[in-house]
Structure formats: C-alpha cells, structure tokens
Scaffold this motif. Structure first.
Motif, PDB file in Angstrom:
ATOM      1  N   SER A   3      19.970 -17.868   1.349  1.00 38.48           N
ATOM      2  CA  SER A   3      20.639 -17.324   2.792  1.00 38.48           C
ATOM      3  C   SER A   3      21.879 -16.527   2.381  1.00 38.48           C
ATOM      4  O   SER A   3      21.998 -15.840   3.346  1.00 38.48           O
ATOM      5  CB  SER A   3      20.623 -18.673   3.546  1.00 38.48           C
ATOM      6  N   SER A  69      16.157 -14.015   4.906  1.00 38.55           N
ATOM      7  CA  SER A  69      17.243 -15.059   5.349  1.00 38.55           C
ATOM      8  C   SER A  69      17.217 -15.297   6.772  1.00 38.55           C
ATOM      9  O   SER A  69      17.175 -16.546   7.431  1.00 38.55           O
ATOM     10  CB  SER A  69      18.674 -14.669   5.188  1.00 38.55           C
ATOM     11  N   ALA A  72      14.291 -17.695   7.671  1.00 41.66           N
ATOM     12  CA  ALA A  72      14.504 -18.944   7.328  1.00 41.66           C
ATOM     13  C   ALA A  72      15.507 -19.606   8.337  1.00 41.66           C
ATOM     14  O   ALA A  72      15.376 -20.863   8.712  1.00 41.66           O
ATOM     15  CB  ALA A  72      15.296 -19.126   5.905  1.00 41.66           C
TER      16      ALA A  72
END
Length: 201
Positions: A3, A69, A72
C-alpha cells in the motif's frame, strides 16, 4: 508495504507528468500553455517529444501501481477507472500527433478515454469514502471529479483549450496525489491493541 509503494507511486506519477509538460512548455519557443494541447509536446518532430513521452510513460506505470493500492483501500470501481486512465495515457504516448490520420484518430480516442476515466476515478471514490465515514473526503472527491469533467469537456469548445486541459488533468492528478497521501497517513497510524491481547513478538 504494498500500500505504501502504491501510494508513493500515486505521488510520483502525476508529479513526473506535470513536470514534463511544464518544462517542455517553457522550453518550446512559440508554444502556448493556453492554446496548445499537452500532446503537442510529444508530437512527431517536436524537440520535447522524448521528455513528454517519458512523462506519459512515468504516469502510466505509477498510476497503474497506485490503482492496485486504491483497490485495497476503497471498494467499488475507482481503481478500475484509475487503471484505465493509466492505460489510456500509454495510448496517448504510443499514438503521437502528426504521424498519420489513423494514428491521430487513435491518439484522440486514447485522450478521450483518459479524460473520462480520470474524472470518473474521483467520482467513483466519493460514495465508498462516505460509507467509510470520511464525509469531507467524499465531498472533495465529488467536487474534484465534477471540476475535472467540466474543464476537460471545455477543451472541445475552445478557445483556451490548452488551459482548460491543464486545469482538468491537474485537478484529477491532484486528487490522485491527495488520495495517496491519505493512504500513507492511514498506514502510519498506530494500531490499537485491544486490552488483554498479546502483542506480536
């Protein structure tokens, strides 16, 4: 770790792209940031073609990483729009202006897709952000997406299409940067361990 990498890429890509068109614009005699499109800097025969193409490719790679990222971090289709923007930008670089009628048409198609998906990225992020309780970020995302769409739509009407293009892509790119910074801050927050829970060794 992933991330943070994606969030960092989300800062680097837009900055590299903006730096390329800003430096290229200043280096090119007779070029107008108000009336000339960014893609003119990467046209066949342009002295700044290598610089601007590098900016397009850097944006593509970094925003693709960022989109993973974003996937997510937020449910929904914002990450798909971001990834589509990246791929469309690669198309803009792969089909430079002034090559041929067919290539120019493909360039225009890639740019249009990039415009639509850039605006859609922040618009699609608004509802998931609101669902997460971040109402301020949700409002900013909705406003950013709307402003991006309006500015980029204004490039069709003219005049000052170069100015409106820069305003539109800059607003969209700033949202990507802001979203990346938000993800970094969330990743840096200390995790609260419930009372009685054993800390990992």
């Amino acid at each position: 770790m992933r991330s943070r990498l994606g969030a960092t890429a989300g800062v680097v890509g837009p900055l590299a792209f903006a730096g390329a068109w800003l430096i290229g614009s200043l280096k090119t005699s007779g070029y107008s940031m108000v009336n000339d499109a960014i893609s003119r800097l990467a046209a066949v025969g342009a002295d700044t073609r290598a610089l601007m193409t590098a900016g397009f490719v850097s944006f593509t790679i970094c925003v693709l990483i960022f989109s993973m990222s974003l996937r997510a971090a937020l449910p929904g289709g914002a990450w798909i729009a971001a990834a589509s923007t990246a791929i469309a930008t690669l198309g803009v670089a792969a089909f430079p202006l002034d090559h041929s009628g067919t290539v120019d048409a493909l360039h225009g198609l890639s740019a249009t897709i990039g415009y639509v998906t850039l605006a859609a990225t922040s618009l699609l992020a608004s509802r998931p952000l609101k669902a997460q309780g971040d109402h301020r970020a949700a409002k900013v995302s909705a406003l950013a997406g709307t402003a991006t769409a309006l500015c980029l739509a204004a490039t069709i009407l003219g005049p000052a299409d170069g100015l409106f293009q820069r305003l539109g892509v800059s607003i969209g790119d700033l949202w990507i940067v802001a979203a990346s910074v938000r993800m970094i801050r969330i990743a840096d927050r200390p995790r609260i361990v419930p009372a009685g829970a054993e800390r990992p060794r």
